[in-house]
Motif scaffolding. Structure first.
Motif, short mmCIF file in Angstrom:
data_model
loop_
_atom_site.label_atom_id
_atom_site.label_comp_id
_atom_site.label_asym_id
_atom_site.label_seq_id
_atom_site.Cartn_x
_atom_site.Cartn_y
_atom_site.Cartn_z
N MET A 85 0.83 -1.21 0.00
CA MET A 85 0.00 0.00 0.00
C MET A 85 0.86 1.25 0.00
O MET A 85 1.93 1.27 0.60
CB MET A 85 -0.87 0.03 1.27
CG MET A 85 -2.06 -0.90 1.23
SD MET A 85 -3.05 -0.69 2.73
CE MET A 85 -4.21 0.56 2.22
N ARG A 86 0.35 2.28 -0.66
CA ARG A 86 0.99 3.59 -0.60
C ARG A 86 0.12 4.51 0.24
O ARG A 86 -1.08 4.65 -0.03
CB ARG A 86 1.15 4.19 -2.00
CG ARG A 86 2.22 3.53 -2.84
CD ARG A 86 2.23 4.10 -4.24
NE ARG A 86 3.03 5.32 -4.34
CZ ARG A 86 2.56 6.51 -4.69
NH1 ARG A 86 1.28 6.68 -4.94
NH2 ARG A 86 3.37 7.54 -4.78
N ILE A 87 0.73 5.08 1.26
CA ILE A 87 -0.01 5.94 2.18
C ILE A 87 0.67 7.30 2.24
O ILE A 87 1.89 7.38 2.43
CB ILE A 87 -0.05 5.32 3.60
CG1 ILE A 87 -0.73 3.94 3.54
CG2 ILE A 87 -0.75 6.24 4.58
CD1 ILE A 87 -0.37 3.04 4.68
N ALA A 88 -0.12 8.35 2.05
CA ALA A 88 0.41 9.71 2.19
C ALA A 88 0.27 10.15 3.65
O ALA A 88 -0.79 9.97 4.24
CB ALA A 88 -0.35 10.67 1.29
N VAL A 89 1.35 10.70 4.21
CA VAL A 89 1.31 11.18 5.60
C VAL A 89 1.53 12.69 5.59
O VAL A 89 2.59 13.18 5.16
CB VAL A 89 2.39 10.49 6.45
CG1 VAL A 89 2.26 10.93 7.90
CG2 VAL A 89 2.28 8.97 6.34
N LEU A 90 0.52 13.41 6.07
CA LEU A 90 0.54 14.88 6.04
C LEU A 90 0.42 15.41 7.46
O LEU A 90 -0.36 14.88 8.25
CB LEU A 90 -0.64 15.42 5.22
CG LEU A 90 -0.99 14.72 3.90
CD1 LEU A 90 -2.15 15.44 3.22
CD2 LEU A 90 0.22 14.68 2.98
N ALA A 91 1.16 16.45 7.77
CA ALA A 91 1.07 17.06 9.11
C ALA A 91 1.07 18.57 9.00
O ALA A 91 1.58 19.14 8.04
CB ALA A 91 2.25 16.61 9.98
N ASP A 92 0.50 19.20 10.01
CA ASP A 92 0.60 20.67 10.14
C ASP A 92 0.25 21.37 8.82
O ASP A 92 1.03 22.14 8.29
CB ASP A 92 1.98 21.06 10.67
CG ASP A 92 2.21 20.51 12.07
OD1 ASP A 92 1.65 21.09 13.02
OD2 ASP A 92 2.89 19.47 12.21
N ILE A 93 -0.97 21.11 8.37
CA ILE A 93 -1.46 21.73 7.13
C ILE A 93 -1.82 23.20 7.39
O ILE A 93 -1.63 24.06 6.52
CB ILE A 93 -2.69 20.95 6.60
CG1 ILE A 93 -2.28 19.49 6.33
CG2 ILE A 93 -3.22 21.58 5.32
CD1 ILE A 93 -3.47 18.54 6.16
N HIS A 94 -2.32 23.48 8.58
CA HIS A 94 -2.53 24.85 9.04
C HIS A 94 -3.31 25.73 8.07
O HIS A 94 -2.88 26.85 7.74
CB HIS A 94 -1.18 25.50 9.40
CG HIS A 94 -0.68 25.10 10.76
ND1 HIS A 94 -1.34 25.41 11.91
CD2 HIS A 94 0.41 24.38 11.13
CE1 HIS A 94 -0.67 24.91 12.95
NE2 HIS A 94 0.38 24.26 12.51
#
Ligand code: ZN
Length: 241
Positions: free
Chosen positions: A1-10
């Motif tokens: 699986m390919r998973i996108a990990v995003l943080a602090d989009i603000h």
């Protein structure tokens, strides 16, 4: 699986759109909190995350936005931005943010998601090896994904903990050693590089891959000024600070 990990989009919709466009097709989107705060588009960012089917956790800004956290602990600019965010959030976005858990372990995966750290998900900054070591007992998967510092980083267990910076195109083998992985910030990077930062997990290859993508910073800054958000918060986007 390919998973996108995003943080602090603000609340930075332009940065989020650029990241989602560059990722292409993924099996899941995980977000590590601070969906809102600082930026000009809180409702649109929440709507875009829902459309992408993102799951994730809440950060200090998300908790403050829905009244679960006092804003006295924020610095002056962040407080002004939070008052603006509270006043402009629609009901759907409020409900979404209010429902975010502090910790999430997606079913069937060996990853724990937290905004700051597993032992203090809302506030603790995981920057160094001592705090990382102290946090190992606070989660039960092999890997823990964190944001909050806005700096892409790996803290990995060797005999002692080791600290690795994660630049563009950095790859980490997920080799079974316990580790904290920080994807950096989508919407307000603070590592001196103003481009949006995120991470891809390739579970079949057993790798984490860090990526950067340019977005229209000037358009975000203009939207912030038009909204009356503090000029210093707009300026810092140019410098990645
Ligand atoms: Zn943040």
């Amino acid at each position: 699986m390919r998973i996108a990990v995003l943080a602090d989009i603000h609340s930075n919709l332009r940065a989020l759109e650029a990241v989602l466009a560059s990722i292409g097709s993924v099996d899941a989107v995980w977000q590590l909190g601070d969906v809102v705060g600082y930026g000009p588009d809180p409702d649109a960012v929440v709507a875009r995350l829902r459309e992408a089917g993102a799951v994730g956790v809440r950060g200090n800004h998300d908790a403050a936005a829905v009244g679960d956290l006092e804003i006295e602990d924020f610095n002056a600019d962040a407080r002004v931005a939070m008052e603006w965010t509270r006043a402009s959030l629609g009901l759907e976005a409020q409900a979404y943010l209010a429902d975010l858990p502090e910790i999430l372990v997606p079913g069937g995966f060996d990853f724990t998601l937290a905004h700051g750290s597993p032992r203090d998900p809302i506030w603790e900054y995981l920057f160094n090896t001592r705090e990382a070591r102290e946090n190992l007992a606070a989660f039960h998967t092999t890997y823990c994904l964190v944001g909050h510092t806005h700096v892409p980083l790996v803290l990995r267990q060797k005999r002692h903990m080791e600290r690795l910076s994660a630049g563009p195109e950095s790859r980490l083998e997920l080799d079974g050693r316990r580790a904290f992985l920080n994807p950096g910030s989508v919407g307000q990077p603070r590592d001196g590089d103003p481009t949006a930062s995120y991470m891809l997990l390739d579970t079949a290859a057993g790798q984490a891959i860090w990526q950067r993508v340019s977005y229209d910073i000037v358009a975000t800054q203009t939207a912030m000024r038009d909204a009356g958000l503090p000029p210093r918060l707009a300026r810092r986007l140019s410098f990645g600070q």
